[in-house]
Design a protein around this motif. Structure first.
Motif, PDB file in Angstrom:
ATOM      1  N   ARG A   1      -6.021  13.450  -6.073  1.00  0.00           N
ATOM      2  CA  ARG A   1      -4.777  13.505  -5.136  1.00  0.00           C
ATOM      3  C   ARG A   1      -4.209  14.681  -4.598  1.00  0.00           C
ATOM      4  O   ARG A   1      -3.297  14.820  -3.699  1.00  0.00           O
TER       5      ARG A   1
ATOM      6  N   ASP B   1       2.489   9.410  -6.133  1.00  0.00           N
ATOM      7  CA  ASP B   1       2.930  10.831  -5.720  1.00  0.00           C
ATOM      8  C   ASP B   1       4.084  11.311  -6.683  1.00  0.00           C
ATOM      9  O   ASP B   1       4.129  12.462  -7.034  1.00  0.00           O
TER      10      ASP B   1
ATOM     11  N   ALA C   1      -4.552   2.554  -1.192  1.00  0.00           N
ATOM     12  CA  ALA C   1      -3.598   3.747  -1.940  1.00  0.00           C
ATOM     13  C   ALA C   1      -4.364   4.458  -2.608  1.00  0.00           C
ATOM     14  O   ALA C   1      -3.619   5.484  -3.237  1.00  0.00           O
ATOM     15  N   GLY C   2      -5.513   4.598  -2.455  1.00  0.00           N
ATOM     16  CA  GLY C   2      -6.468   5.657  -3.316  1.00  0.00           C
ATOM     17  C   GLY C   2      -6.845   5.299  -4.501  1.00  0.00           C
ATOM     18  O   GLY C   2      -7.350   6.514  -5.261  1.00  0.00           O
TER      19      GLY C   2
ATOM     20  N   SER D   1       1.464   3.981  -3.053  1.00  0.00           N
ATOM     21  CA  SER D   1       0.989   5.420  -2.691  1.00  0.00           C
ATOM     22  C   SER D   1       2.248   6.285  -3.134  1.00  0.00           C
ATOM     23  O   SER D   1       1.920   7.445  -3.763  1.00  0.00           O
TER      24      SER D   1
ATOM     25  N   THR E   1       0.895  -1.317  -0.047  1.00  0.00           N
ATOM     26  CA  THR E   1       0.022  -0.227   0.031  1.00  0.00           C
ATOM     27  C   THR E   1       0.889   1.378  -0.019  1.00  0.00           C
ATOM     28  O   THR E   1       0.622   2.100  -0.958  1.00  0.00           O
ATOM     29  N   GLN E   2       1.743   1.213   0.835  1.00  0.00           N
ATOM     30  CA  GLN E   2       2.625   2.432   1.155  1.00  0.00           C
ATOM     31  C   GLN E   2       3.527   2.712  -0.231  1.00  0.00           C
ATOM     32  O   GLN E   2       3.742   3.628  -0.775  1.00  0.00           O
TER      33      GLN E   2
END
Ligand SMILES: CC(C)(COP(=O)(O)OP(=O)(O)OC[C@H]1O[C@@H](n2cnc3c(N)ncnc32)[C@H](O)[C@@H]1OP(=O)(O)O)[C@@H](O)C(=O)NCCC(=O)NCCS
Length: 162
Positions: free
Chosen positions: A160, A100, A129-130, A96, A92-93
């Motif tokens: 975002r 970005d 993660a969106g 994400s 997930t991190q």
């Protein structure tokens, strides 16, 4: 929670890694970089995922095109973590952070991901993660000896705040 860091892959890193996840990421042997990795996010690329300072796997991206003009392109991201590093939130991190990075350093309006309909961990990691699921892409991916259905995911720049 242990922090995740993305950094460039070093020569030979993960070249011997083999998928052992039941086939969701099994596209054959990983070549590693035989030549220097690309220096631009505007090309297909990959980065190492460090978790707690240890090499946990890699994230990667290719560029998809949704029309004839060069600007209608967006990165599609992928990920592989070694089995011992799964299930700790690193996927997930890492995804994400890659989103970005791509929004910060390219003009892309959209970042995509695609995974097998049955890959529950990746589907959940993408949602955390969106990413939003857009629908099933039928028979698009040849993997493990057959054509596979996948789910297409995306996150938009405006979502975002980038
Ligand atoms: C897919 C992958 C990147 C996910 O990374 P990860 O660090 O393991 O994932 P996370 O820990 O961030 O999140 C996984 C989520 O899926 C959930 N999950 C795990 N197994 C699951 C299952 N069988 N069914 C439903 N949910 C499941 C976890 O509970 C977690 O959700 P939660 O936090 O709400 O509990 C990693 O497992 C991996 O590298 N797998 C093999 C390669 C692969 O499939 N890559 C993607 C190819 S498109």
């Amino acid at each position: 929670m242990t922090g995740v860091l993305l950094r460039p892959l070093l020569p030979g890193e993960l070249a011997d890694a083999r998928p052992s996840d039941g086939g969701f990421d099994d596209f054959g042997p990983r070549p590693g970089y035989a030549s220097p990795p690309p220096c631009s996010l505007d090309e297909p690329g990959a980065m190492a995922v460090l978790a707690g300072g240890r090499l946990a796997g890699s994230v990667s991206w290719i560029w998809q095109r949704w029309g004839p003009n060069h600007g209608s392109r967006c990165p599609m991201i992928g990920i592989w973590l070694a089995p011992e590093h799964r299930g700790h939130g690193y996927g997930t991190q890492a995804q994400s952070q890659l989103v970005d990075l791509l929004f910060r350093h390219t003009p892309a309006n959209r970042v995509e991901a695609h995974t097998d309909v049955d890959n529950r961990p990746e589907r959940r990691a993408l949602e955390k993660a969106g990413f939003t699921a857009e629908g099933v892409v039928r028979g698009a991916q040849w993997r493990d000896g057959d054509w596979r259905d996948g789910v297409l995911y995306s996150v938009l720049r405006a979502e975002r705040g980038a």
